[in-house]
Design an enzyme around this catalytic site. Structure first.
Site, short mmCIF file in Angstrom:
data_model
loop_
_atom_site.label_atom_id
_atom_site.label_comp_id
_atom_site.label_asym_id
_atom_site.label_seq_id
_atom_site.Cartn_x
_atom_site.Cartn_y
_atom_site.Cartn_z
N GLU A 238 0.89 -1.18 0.00
CA GLU A 238 0.00 0.00 0.00
C GLU A 238 0.92 1.21 0.00
OE1 GLU A 238 -3.18 -0.18 -0.18
OE2 GLU A 238 -3.63 -2.23 0.45
N CYS B 100 -2.27 9.28 2.62
CA CYS B 100 -1.95 8.71 1.30
C CYS B 100 -3.00 9.10 0.29
CB CYS B 100 -1.82 7.20 1.41
SG CYS B 100 -3.22 6.44 2.23
P1 NAD Z 1 8.35 4.99 4.54
O1 NAD Z 1 8.24 4.22 3.27
O2 NAD Z 1 9.50 5.90 4.71
O3 NAD Z 1 8.38 4.00 5.79
C1 NAD Z 1 7.38 3.01 5.95
C2 NAD Z 1 7.97 1.90 6.79
O4 NAD Z 1 9.06 1.32 6.09
C3 NAD Z 1 8.53 2.36 8.14
O5 NAD Z 1 8.21 1.40 9.12
C4 NAD Z 1 10.01 2.41 7.89
O6 NAD Z 1 10.78 2.22 9.05
C5 NAD Z 1 10.21 1.28 6.91
N1 NAD Z 1 11.40 1.43 6.08
C6 NAD Z 1 11.98 2.60 5.68
N2 NAD Z 1 13.06 2.34 4.92
C7 NAD Z 1 13.19 0.99 4.86
C8 NAD Z 1 14.12 0.11 4.23
N3 NAD Z 1 15.13 0.56 3.51
N4 NAD Z 1 13.92 -1.22 4.36
C9 NAD Z 1 12.90 -1.69 5.09
N5 NAD Z 1 12.00 -0.92 5.71
C10 NAD Z 1 12.13 0.41 5.60
O7 NAD Z 1 6.96 5.74 4.67
P2 NAD Z 1 6.51 6.76 5.81
O8 NAD Z 1 7.28 8.02 5.60
O9 NAD Z 1 6.53 6.11 7.14
O10 NAD Z 1 4.97 6.98 5.44
C11 NAD Z 1 4.57 7.82 4.42
C12 NAD Z 1 4.25 7.03 3.17
O11 NAD Z 1 3.27 6.03 3.45
C13 NAD Z 1 3.62 7.89 2.10
O12 NAD Z 1 4.19 7.59 0.86
C14 NAD Z 1 2.16 7.47 2.12
O13 NAD Z 1 1.47 7.71 0.93
C15 NAD Z 1 2.26 6.05 2.46
N6 NAD Z 1 0.98 5.55 2.97
C16 NAD Z 1 0.22 4.76 2.15
C17 NAD Z 1 -1.01 4.28 2.59
C18 NAD Z 1 -1.84 3.38 1.72
O14 NAD Z 1 -2.72 2.71 2.24
N7 NAD Z 1 -1.61 3.32 0.41
C19 NAD Z 1 -1.45 4.61 3.86
C20 NAD Z 1 -0.66 5.44 4.67
C21 NAD Z 1 0.56 5.89 4.20
#
Ligand code: NAD
Length: 493
Positions: free
Chosen positions: A263, A298
């Protein structure tokens, strides 16, 4: 929205250690990271920084719990009761959980109570109810065969979640995974790990057995990566950015081909036709769509595509509503918006705003940091008009309170603009001509479409995207498909 008393900043005793096999334990390395209140810039807790060793410990505990069937082997009725007790405990601890969420990620306390805690509890209750209502199938084969199609849990599900709705995002994944009988290892975002740890404790209190629900707080590049690469994790359910989603596909390819559901980000188009009757109501929906939760959504309505005949008036109306969404102290029950999640994220939003101005877009309102005297990370509701469709402002997910307005002449152009990004999560169309609106709805490349409304939501409807917004669906009965597998069992009669 329910009114609440002003909440004291004296916070509850946070759980800060990993939750593995039914107990809180420090990271094996002894390292910690700070959980920061973005409204003040102050650290509020030191949280265990789990790495590959801790993740391995959690996966082993989850595997033991799965293989001895202490959860999957229970009567479905008993699993249902445990999940319903869990939902009830979340409701009982509403104030504490809401305060923790607000202090850790900056959203208004009223929203945390009325939306985040409620939705998380409702989600566990919904999937709890599913435990004893999902059936297998008997295939329509010949008379001399009996072919059963069993729906089985996958095993160990790694859930990796973002910070914008920490409890809800965790619930959307953990609840259906548990309902299907899996064991779970949850890696919450490093910006907002505190409610996940408390949820795991409440789950244990509700009777979910040790090892079934584990939480490993830590950095993405350490704990998240270790979970993605682990050879004994059967599936990853990820919500976060498109960029990190790509990593999880790579981790899977480089390890055990675990299945991955993503997602990801979005750049929702909010399309307004010239014939809308109530421009005031449309303006309210646009403002709420982009400024709610500080724009950290999102599905945020980050692109307003409006017929050029009514564009000036609608932009003026939306800009006039911006002050109503000015962030306040997140602990003030009347605050319409709070802090963005961190100073780093505030910096990213302000950079996008600056680049937007330099690209030739016209700043109508906002564009600055506010409440700087607090030491917190706040951004004024911001509106840009005359945004070039190909500019970064119109194409990139900003994840902050920044609206980009683009004019169009006719609905064909609107659809082309709406579909003209890498994302495909949400889209909205407003028109007095319902038939025309529904034709547009069908042409949107998006997983969720709103017709003459915005951000309608219910646990019974699937949620997820197409294109680079990912694949797989959270919520509804369809989410159960992500956490279960079909097994065919033949018997020759
Ligand atoms: P992010 O991708 O930076 O982090 C998400 C998760 O991934 C965190 O737990 C983080 O620690 C982990 N992560 C980060 N780098 C990683 C790596 N290299 N390897 C493994 N895990 C890693 O996202 P964010 O800043 O926490 O959240 C914002 C994003 O989430 C936005 O793009 C938003 O659109 C998206 N989002 C999507 C939905 C949906 O349902 N489509 C819902 C909410 C948020």
């Amino acid at each position: 929205m329910a009114a609440v008393e002003r909440v004291s900043a004296d916070h509850p005793a946070f759980r800060t250690e990993a939750f593995i096999d039914g107990a809180f334990v420090p990271a094996a390395s002894g390292r910690t990271f700070s959980a920061v209140n973005p409204a003040t810039g102050h650290a509020i807790a030191e949280v265990s920084a789990c790495d590959a060793e801790d993740v391995d410990r959690a996966v082993k505990a989850a595997r033991r719990a799965f293989e001895d069937r202490r959860w999957a082997g229970q009567r479905p009725l008993e699993r249902k009761r445990a999940l319903l007790r869990f939902a009830e405990l979340i409701r009982t601890h509403r104030d504490e959980l809401a305060l923790t969420e607000t202090l850790n990620m900056g959203k208004p306390i009223s929203d945390a109570r009325a939306i985040d805690v409620r939705a998380a509890a409702d989600c566990f209750a919904y999937y709890g109810e599913c435990c004893d209502k999902v059936y297998g199938e008997v295939a329509p084969t010949t008379d001399d065969n009996l072919a059963l199609v069993l729906r089985e849990p996958l095993g160990i599900v790694g859930c990796v979640t973002p910070w914008n709705f920490p409890m809800i995002m965790a619930a959307w994944k953990v609840a259906p995974a548990l309902a299907m009988g899996n064991s779970v290892v949850l890696k919450p975002a490093e910006e907002s790990p505190l409610t996940a740890l408390r949820l795991a404790e409440l789950a244990a209190e509700a009777g979910i057995p040790d090892g079934v629900f584990n939480v490993v707080p830590g950095l993405g590049v350490e704990a998240g990566k270790a979970l993605g690469l682990h050879m004994d994790v059967d599936a990853i359910a990820f919500t976060g950015s498109t960029e990190v989603g790509r990593y999880f596909l790579r981790y899977s390819a480089e390890s055990n081909i675990k299945r991955v559901a993503l997602e990801l980000g979005g750049k929702t188009a909010f399309v307004v036709a010239h014939d809308v009757k109530d421009l005031g109501a449309v303006a309210e929906a646009v403002a709420g769509g982009i400024f709610f939760n500080q724009g950290e959504m999102c599905t945020a309505a980050s692109r307003l595509l409006v017929d050029n005949r009514i564009r000036a008036e609608l932009v003026e109306r939306v800009a006039a509503l911006a002050p109503r969404w000015m962030p306040g102290d997140p602990l003030d029950p009347d605050a319409p918006a709070g802090a963005v999640v961190s100073r780093e994220h505030q910096g990213r939003i302000l950079s996008a705003i600056q680049a937007g101005g330099e690209s030739g877009a016209r700043l109508v309102t906002g564009g600055t940091a506010v409440r700087t005297e607090t030491g917190g990370a706040f951004v004024a509701p911001t509106v840009f008009d005359d945004v070039a469709p190909s500019s970064a402002l119109a194409q990139n997910e900003i994840f902050g309170p920044v609206l980009s307005v683009i004019g169009f002449d006719g609905l064909d152009e609107a659809v082309e603009l709406a579909n003209g990004t890498i994302y495909g999560l949400g889209a909205s169309v407003w028109s007095a001509d319902l038939a025309a609106a529904h034709k547009v709805a069908r042409r949107f490349k998006a997983g969720i479409v709103y017709v003459n409304c915005f951000d309608a939501d219910d646990i019974t409807t699937p949620f997820g995207g197409v294109k680079q917004s990912g694949f797989g669906r959270d919520k509804s009965l369809h989410a159960l498909e992500k956490y279960s597998d079909l097994k065919t069992v033949w018997t020759r009669l």
